[in-house]
Design a protein around this motif. Sequence first.
Motif, PDB file in Angstrom:
ATOM      1  N   UNK A  33       0.889  -1.256   0.086  1.00  0.00           N
ATOM      2  CA  UNK A  33      -0.124  -0.020  -0.082  1.00  0.00           C
ATOM      3  C   UNK A  33       0.848   1.371  -0.091  1.00  0.00           C
ATOM      4  N   UNK A  34       0.101   2.407  -0.570  1.00  0.00           N
ATOM      5  CA  UNK A  34       0.989   3.647  -0.620  1.00  0.00           C
ATOM      6  C   UNK A  34      -0.016   4.881  -0.688  1.00  0.00           C
ATOM      7  N   UNK A  35       0.453   5.807  -0.178  1.00  0.00           N
ATOM      8  CA  UNK A  35      -0.461   7.328  -0.271  1.00  0.00           C
ATOM      9  C   UNK A  35       0.103   8.133  -1.452  1.00  0.00           C
ATOM     10  N   UNK A  37       5.034   1.077   0.656  1.00  0.00           N
ATOM     11  CA  UNK A  37       5.450   0.948  -0.627  1.00  0.00           C
ATOM     12  C   UNK A  37       4.848   2.166  -1.704  1.00  0.00           C
ATOM     13  N   UNK A  38       5.417   1.979  -2.751  1.00  0.00           N
ATOM     14  CA  UNK A  38       4.708   2.777  -3.950  1.00  0.00           C
ATOM     15  C   UNK A  38       5.401   4.263  -3.746  1.00  0.00           C
ATOM     16  N   UNK A  39       4.941   5.104  -2.678  1.00  0.00           N
ATOM     17  CA  UNK A  39       5.376   6.233  -2.600  1.00  0.00           C
ATOM     18  C   UNK A  39       6.197   6.172  -1.254  1.00  0.00           C
ATOM     19  N   UNK A  40       6.799   7.517  -0.806  1.00  0.00           N
ATOM     20  CA  UNK A  40       7.886   7.084   0.329  1.00  0.00           C
ATOM     21  C   UNK A  40       7.124   7.250   1.679  1.00  0.00           C
ATOM     22  N   UNK A  41       6.992   5.926   2.464  1.00  0.00           N
ATOM     23  CA  UNK A  41       6.282   5.683   3.691  1.00  0.00           C
ATOM     24  C   UNK A  41       6.574   6.605   4.773  1.00  0.00           C
TER      25      UNK A  41
END
Length: 388
Positions: A103-105, A153-157
Motif C-alpha cells: 500500500x501507498x499514499x 511502498x509505492x510512495x515514500x512511507x
Amino acid sequence: MGKNGVAIARAKVSMQDLKVLQKTERLHEARWWEAEAGGRAHCYLCPRHCHIGEGQAGFCFIRVNEGGKLYSLGYASPAAMQIDPIEKKPLNHFLPGTKVFSMGTAGCNMGCFFCQNWDISKSRSDQVHSTHVPPEDVVQLAIKYGCPSIAFTYNEPTIWGEYVIDICAAAKEYGLNTVMVTNGYVTYEAFHDIYDHVDAANVDLKAFTEGFYGKITLTHLAPVLETLQWLKTETNVWFELTNLMIPTLNDDPEETRKLADWVVENLGPDVPLHFTAFHPDFKLQDKPRTPPETLHRARRIAREAGVHYVYEGNILSEGANTACAGCGTLLIRRSWHDVLENRLRNGCCPKCGQEIPGRWANAKGGTPGKAAAKASGLMAEKYGEINL
C-alpha cells in the motif's frame, strides 16, 4: 532554503483543496513537528526540515499546516493497495515465496526525475483517488488475502509515518510482519519511532554521488548513508539495498565499486544488494533502458568487492537466484518474482550446512485460523468494492 541548502517547495493550494480526500471527521495531527513564530510549523520528520506557513503543505504535499498545527493527510488514506510477491519489493531473504499486502499514499519527500510511481508520489492528496482505511482494517485486509506481511511502498512511507506506526501496532497483534520500502530519507528524531516497529526494509540507494542526489533527486546522499548505518547498528530490522542503474547517470563501474566497498565496510558482506534495470519514465525520458550487461557487470564488481548476495532485477537473469556464499550451491531459483525452487533447510545450505543470512520463517507464527476467517467476512462486507 531548507537545512543543508535544499530548496523547500511549498504547495500553492488552499486547505479546502488539500482536504478533498480527507474522509475522517477531523484531520489527523502529525508527529515530529514544532510550532514557530507567525503560525508556521517546522516539520523535522525528514532532512528537508520544511518550515510550513498557514494553509501550505511541505515538499511532500501531504503534511499541511492548518491553524498553526501540522496535520498528515496521508493518515488512513491509501491511494494504492495491491497484493504482490515479497520478491517484488525486492526482498530475497525475507519469507521467500510469500505474498505481501502492499500500500501507498500520495506524495514523496524526494523529487526523483525518474520516479516509476510518479502518478501518486508526485501528486497532492486531492489529485489521486484514495479510500479511507484505518490501521486496523489494513491488517484485516491483509489477513483476508492471506498475506503474512504488509508493505509500505509505492510512495515514500516515511512521510506517513504516523499511519505506519499504527498499522504496525495492529499487525503485531495478529502475527503479521511489516516492511518499509524506502528512500531512507528520515531524521534520527523520527527514525526509531518508525523502525522500532518494522520487521524488514528495502532501502533504495539511488546512487553513490552527491551530484546525482542533488541534481536528480533534489536531496542529499549523506542522510541516506546514515540511515543505513542506523539500521545496521541500532535495530533488528532485516534490510536489503536496491540500486536502480540509469545509463550515463549512475552506472559508471568506478561508482559501483565505491558503493560496494562502502556496503562491505559499513554494513557487512551479508546485506543483499539488488541492481535493477531502469526504464524511461516521468521526467527522465531521454535515457535508454538499462542494458542487461550493465547489471551483469555491476554484479561482478560487487561480488569482487566482497558482497555475498548480489542480485539483478527487472530483467530475466540467473542473477535473481540465491546461492550459498560458502560452497556455491544453488539454494533458491527464481524467475522474475516467482520462486521456482527453494532448497534451504532451516535457513541453511543443504550441502555444506552454512547458515544463510535472512528471515526464512515467520517468527511471529502467523494469524490464527479463526481470526483469518473472521477477517474475511468483515472485510468482504466493508470493502466489497475493492478487488485486489
